[in-house]
Design a protein around this motif. Structure first.
Motif, PDB file in Angstrom:
ATOM      1  N   ILE A  27      32.410  31.810  42.651  1.00 52.55           N
ATOM      2  CA  ILE A  27      33.801  31.577  42.640  1.00 52.55           C
ATOM      3  C   ILE A  27      34.425  32.949  41.712  1.00 52.55           C
ATOM      4  CG2 ILE A  27      35.946  30.342  41.772  1.00 52.55           C
ATOM      5  CD1 ILE A  27      34.067  27.756  42.015  1.00 52.55           C
ATOM      6  N   PRO A  28      35.410  33.675  42.279  1.00 53.69           N
ATOM      7  CA  PRO A  28      36.002  34.786  41.601  1.00 53.69           C
ATOM      8  C   PRO A  28      36.719  34.462  40.403  1.00 53.69           C
ATOM      9  CG  PRO A  28      36.570  34.944  43.968  1.00 53.69           C
ATOM     10  CD  PRO A  28      36.054  33.462  43.762  1.00 53.69           C
ATOM     11  N   CYS A  29      36.944  35.242  39.472  1.00 54.59           N
ATOM     12  CA  CYS A  29      37.478  35.149  38.349  1.00 54.59           C
ATOM     13  C   CYS A  29      39.091  35.061  38.537  1.00 54.59           C
ATOM     14  CB  CYS A  29      37.356  36.183  37.126  1.00 54.59           C
ATOM     15  SG  CYS A  29      35.688  36.513  36.658  1.00 54.59           S
ATOM     16  N   ARG A  30      39.410  33.961  37.750  1.00 53.83           N
ATOM     17  CA  ARG A  30      41.076  33.742  37.960  1.00 53.83           C
ATOM     18  C   ARG A  30      41.906  34.670  37.075  1.00 53.83           C
ATOM     19  NH1 ARG A  30      43.015  28.662  38.499  1.00 53.83           N
ATOM     20  NH2 ARG A  30      44.788  29.725  38.453  1.00 53.83           N
ATOM     21  N   ARG A  31      43.200  34.954  37.604  1.00 55.25           N
ATOM     22  CA  ARG A  31      44.053  35.663  37.108  1.00 55.25           C
ATOM     23  C   ARG A  31      45.326  34.749  36.349  1.00 55.25           C
ATOM     24  NH1 ARG A  31      46.963  39.501  39.659  1.00 55.25           N
ATOM     25  NH2 ARG A  31      46.547  38.495  41.673  1.00 55.25           N
ATOM     26  N   GLY A  32      45.658  35.336  35.111  1.00 57.16           N
ATOM     27  CA  GLY A  32      46.849  34.191  34.591  1.00 57.16           C
ATOM     28  C   GLY A  32      48.143  35.171  34.644  1.00 57.16           C
ATOM     29  N   ALA A  33      49.031  34.425  34.777  1.00 52.77           N
ATOM     30  CA  ALA A  33      50.535  35.039  34.755  1.00 52.77           C
ATOM     31  C   ALA A  33      50.856  35.636  33.468  1.00 52.77           C
ATOM     32  CB  ALA A  33      51.509  33.894  35.368  1.00 52.77           C
TER      33      ALA A  33
ATOM     34  N   ALA B 238      40.301  33.746  50.314  1.00 54.12           N
ATOM     35  CA  ALA B 238      41.218  32.761  50.590  1.00 54.12           C
ATOM     36  C   ALA B 238      41.640  32.099  49.010  1.00 54.12           C
ATOM     37  CB  ALA B 238      40.607  31.466  51.158  1.00 54.12           C
ATOM     38  N   TYR B 239      40.461  32.152  48.114  1.00 53.42           N
ATOM     39  CA  TYR B 239      40.871  31.618  46.655  1.00 53.42           C
ATOM     40  C   TYR B 239      41.573  32.739  45.980  1.00 53.42           C
ATOM     41  CZ  TYR B 239      39.815  30.369  42.061  1.00 53.42           C
ATOM     42  OH  TYR B 239      39.848  29.836  40.561  1.00 53.42           O
ATOM     43  N   ARG B 240      41.367  33.941  46.189  1.00 53.91           N
ATOM     44  CA  ARG B 240      42.001  35.080  45.640  1.00 53.91           C
ATOM     45  C   ARG B 240      43.608  35.015  46.119  1.00 53.91           C
ATOM     46  NH1 ARG B 240      37.357  38.224  46.175  1.00 53.91           N
ATOM     47  NH2 ARG B 240      35.964  38.611  44.135  1.00 53.91           N
ATOM     48  N   THR B 241      43.697  34.733  47.294  1.00 56.52           N
ATOM     49  CA  THR B 241      44.998  34.707  47.878  1.00 56.52           C
ATOM     50  C   THR B 241      45.756  33.583  47.188  1.00 56.52           C
ATOM     51  OG1 THR B 241      44.302  35.626  50.008  1.00 56.52           O
ATOM     52  CG2 THR B 241      46.457  34.391  49.915  1.00 56.52           C
ATOM     53  N   ALA B 242      45.001  32.400  47.066  1.00 51.73           N
ATOM     54  CA  ALA B 242      45.824  31.087  46.574  1.00 51.73           C
ATOM     55  C   ALA B 242      46.469  31.563  45.092  1.00 51.73           C
ATOM     56  CB  ALA B 242      44.927  30.052  46.733  1.00 51.73           C
ATOM     57  N   ASN B 243      45.197  32.483  44.596  1.00 45.37           N
ATOM     58  CA  ASN B 243      45.727  32.633  42.990  1.00 45.37           C
ATOM     59  C   ASN B 243      46.916  33.432  42.916  1.00 45.37           C
ATOM     60  OD1 ASN B 243      43.849  34.386  40.352  1.00 45.37           O
ATOM     61  ND2 ASN B 243      45.563  33.138  40.294  1.00 45.37           N
ATOM     62  N   ALA B 244      46.848  34.568  43.974  1.00 47.08           N
ATOM     63  CA  ALA B 244      48.209  35.490  43.864  1.00 47.08           C
ATOM     64  C   ALA B 244      49.376  34.911  44.221  1.00 47.08           C
ATOM     65  CB  ALA B 244      47.948  36.692  44.786  1.00 47.08           C
ATOM     66  N   GLN B 245      49.208  33.785  45.326  1.00 46.60           N
ATOM     67  CA  GLN B 245      50.351  33.024  45.470  1.00 46.60           C
ATOM     68  C   GLN B 245      50.951  32.300  44.454  1.00 46.60           C
ATOM     69  OE1 GLN B 245      48.977  31.255  49.212  1.00 46.60           O
ATOM     70  NE2 GLN B 245      49.556  32.805  50.467  1.00 46.60           N
ATOM     71  N   GLN B 246      50.081  31.729  43.742  1.00 44.52           N
ATOM     72  CA  GLN B 246      50.344  30.921  42.464  1.00 44.52           C
ATOM     73  C   GLN B 246      51.272  31.784  41.739  1.00 44.52           C
ATOM     74  OE1 GLN B 246      47.318  29.490  39.810  1.00 44.52           O
ATOM     75  NE2 GLN B 246      48.340  27.799  39.346  1.00 44.52           N
ATOM     76  N   LEU B 247      50.780  33.203  41.327  1.00 43.24           N
ATOM     77  CA  LEU B 247      51.255  33.735  40.494  1.00 43.24           C
ATOM     78  C   LEU B 247      52.915  34.132  40.940  1.00 43.24           C
ATOM     79  CD1 LEU B 247      48.501  36.218  39.203  1.00 43.24           C
ATOM     80  CD2 LEU B 247      49.424  34.161  38.273  1.00 43.24           C
TER      81      LEU B 247
END
Length: 623
Positions: free
Chosen positions: A37-43, A515-524
């Motif tokens: 699982i890639p690392c998550r980015r915070g807002a 897809a996971y990174r995309t979901a993270n970017a869309q969340q931000l």
């Protein structure tokens, strides 16, 4: 659906091999050094919302100086012009109070000086009363009680509930809810701390305007399109709610098969008998009746989170429609008051033309008496013709304003009924602003952005669950035979099977990681959109409320200016009759008075539009 029960197909052995292979694959995956699982980015945190509004951006507000007019004695009409509003302290606002119509301060002392001109200057502008509309104000508003969740980095916290943090790799914790101050600032005199609590049927007291709003809520095509989008989002939620439940299918099958004799199937059938002394029929029929069951166990709540995300987007769609409704109500009201302003401009032109025609008659009489010349007559004629031309242009603007309202209401071009009121004295309900944090509850677009953040957080959970193995149970039960006479014989023709499948990604997870990174970017994106929406809402409120206040004081000064210009026109006309001033002085005085009247109408129009937009910016309308 096909279920084979022939002896030559060892389905049980194949299922056992599949289960062993899945166990080996999943066991090796859990034994790896990481799940991939890639690392998550915070807002990034957003700006903190202020505790209270600061009108004019905190600049000390100064009311324009109201110099008394240089008249011999103040009359009763002059005393009614005096504003009874005290100067405003820092960060405070004055109530919107009614303003009296300007009147002339010069009394006619000579019956030969044309008293009709004096009445024309004082005459109020009245419009014909249209047919009374039917009062229909009962309206069921769409409300939602769904709890929403946000990311801790949003920067502003809803007031109604404690925010639950979803999928945010940020160490900062949510701050406490905004505290309400007992000295909340109010604009105007209102029984409510926030005008957003007033429904539109109470805030707008014009029955014709309320009738237009009611028709628009039913007939506006944009609202109908949004209603269908709500249905589409609801259907999507309903579809997602079935994905984590068992799928059961029921069916029947009939077929015919001819195997070659020199094939394995043909050779086997050649050696077998259905019954002693009875061979398999050639070609071989096949009849099947049965039911299959498939159920993916939602171990990681991937399917349930997907359904909850769809539900949040459904609620966001409803809030988006509510925002369009508030904007539609404000747009109709804004165009309605623009229509009243155009009517007032037209009536003002008619009054001015009447005054100029009287001056034309005076110039003609003076020419006949040898006290004037043809130049004065021609100049007054040109002025009358110019304003007559302006009347036709304003009539065209009235048609366009009516058709803008007709489009919003959802009807074809037709006259728009409107009230018989004095436009300059027209006042709306007072505005109560409350505190900035109340925007989080009242503004539908903020509530929509809130639910989009929650849906995006759930999408991240769905994308994360795809890294983990999924467990699916399958089973079937039915009857299978080569003849309908044997089809429902039990247990000879009965077939059944049960299997479990555990499968997870092992090699080449790039698609899942992307897809996971995309979901993270869309969340931000949704978080920043929420921050931007809150910031924009606060700026709108401050801009519009400050505009209401500043334009109201500008109206006071312009009314006094108009009073002086009306007096100057009256005086110039009397002096022109006595041949004590040139006609140019009369023309200039009339032009300046007309310009002042038009500017006063435009300023009042801008103030009413600011009040309407302030009500919409506060989230008013009870939608």
């Amino acid at each position: 659906m096909t279920m084979h029960a022939r002896k030559k197909q060892p389905s049980r052995t194949i299922n056992i091999k599949r289960a062993l292979l899945a166990s080996v694959v999943c066991g090796s995956m859990f034994g790896m050094s990481g799940c991939g699982i890639p690392c998550r980015r915070g807002a990034m945190p957003g700006p903190a919302m202020p505790q209270q509004y600061q009108w004019n951006n905190g600049t000390e507000y100064e009311k324009p100086d109201a110099e008394p007019k240089a008249s011999p004695e103040p009359t009763a009409s002059d005393s009614s012009q005096t504003s009874n509003v005290a100067p405003v302290a820092h960060h405070e606002l004055k109530p919107i109070e009614s303003q009296t119509a300007p009147t002339s301060g010069i009394e006619s002392t000579n019956s030969d000086d044309g008293p009709q001109l004096h009445e024309l200057l004082k005459a109020p502008i009245v419009f014909p009363l249209q047919t009374d509309p039917t009062e229909t104000t009962n309206r069921t508003s769409i409300a939602t009680d769904a709890e929403t969740t946000l990311v801790s980095a949003v920067g502003v916290i809803p007031v109604q509930h404690q925010v639950q943090i979803i999928n945010a790799d940020v160490t900062t914790s949510p701050t406490a809810s905004w505290q309400y101050s007992e000295s909340d600032l109010d604009f105007g005199i209102s029984t409510l701390e926030n005008s957003a609590q007033l429904p539109h049927s109470v805030f707008f007291n014009d029955p014709y305007l309320l009738e237009l709003i009611q028709q628009a809520l039913v007939g506006n095509q944009e609202l109908r399109i949004l209603a269908e989008e709500i249905r589409i989002a609801c259907n999507e939620t309903y579809a997602r709610s079935g994905e984590y439940r068992p799928f059961v299918t029921l069916g029947a099958e009939a077929g015919l098969e001819k195997s070659g004799r020199h094939t394995r199937d043909g050779a086997v059938e050649e050696q077998l008998e259905v019954a002693p002394g009875k061979e398999f029929p050639d070609p071989l029929p096949n009849f099947l009746v049965g039911a299959n069951v498939s159920w993916e166990l939602d171990i990681w709540k991937r399917l349930r989170n997907a359904q909850n995300a769809a539900a949040m987007r459904y609620l966001a769609t409803r809030e988006g429609r509510n925002f369009v409704v508030t904007r539609l109500v404000a747009e109709i009201a804004d165009n309605y008051y623009e229509l009243l302003a155009l009517d007032n401009r037209l009536a003002t032109l008619k009054q001015t033309v009447a005054i100029q025609r009287q001056s034309l008659e005076i110039a003609s009489a003076m020419k006949e008496a040898g006290r004037g010349n043809q130049l004065a007559v021609q100049r007054f004629q040109a002025e009358v013709q110019k304003n007559e031309s302006e009347k036709t242009l304003i009539a065209q603007e009235i048609v366009e304003a009516e058709n803008r309202i007709n489009f919003l209401v959802g009807r074809y071009p037709q006259p728009v009924d409107r009230s018989n009121v004095e436009f300059i004295e027209l006042e709306l309900n007072a505005l109560g602003t409350g505190v900035p944090s109340e925007l989080l509850q009242n503004r539908p677009d903020i509530r929509q952005a809130e639910r989009e953040v929650a849906a995006a957080g759930l999408d991240v959970r769905v994308a994360r669950a795809r890294f983990y193995p999924s467990l699916t149970l399958t089973g079937g039960l039915g009857w299978n035979a080569f003849s309908t006479g044997y089809l429902f014989r039990t247990p000879e023709s009965l077939i059944y099977g049960v299997a479990g499948e555990l499968v997870g990604p092992l090699i080449n997870k790039r698609a899942i990681q992307a897809a996971y990174r995309t979901a993270n970017a869309q969340q931000l994106q949704s978080i920043y959109n929420y921050q931007q929406t809150v910031l924009e809402a606060h700026i709108e409120v401050v801009n519009y409320i400050s505009k209401v206040e500043n334009y109201r004081d500008s109206l006071d000064a312009k009314q006094q200016q108009l009073q002086s210009l009306q007096d100057s026109v009256d005086s110039a006309t009397k002096l022109f009759q006595n041949a004590r001033v040139e006609y140019v002085e009369v023309l200039l005085a009339q032009r300046e008075m007309l310009e002042a009247k038009m500017l006063l109408i435009d300023t009042k129009r801008e103030q009413l539009g600011a009040i309407v937009n302030s009500y919409q910016a506060l989230g008013g309308g009870a939608f």
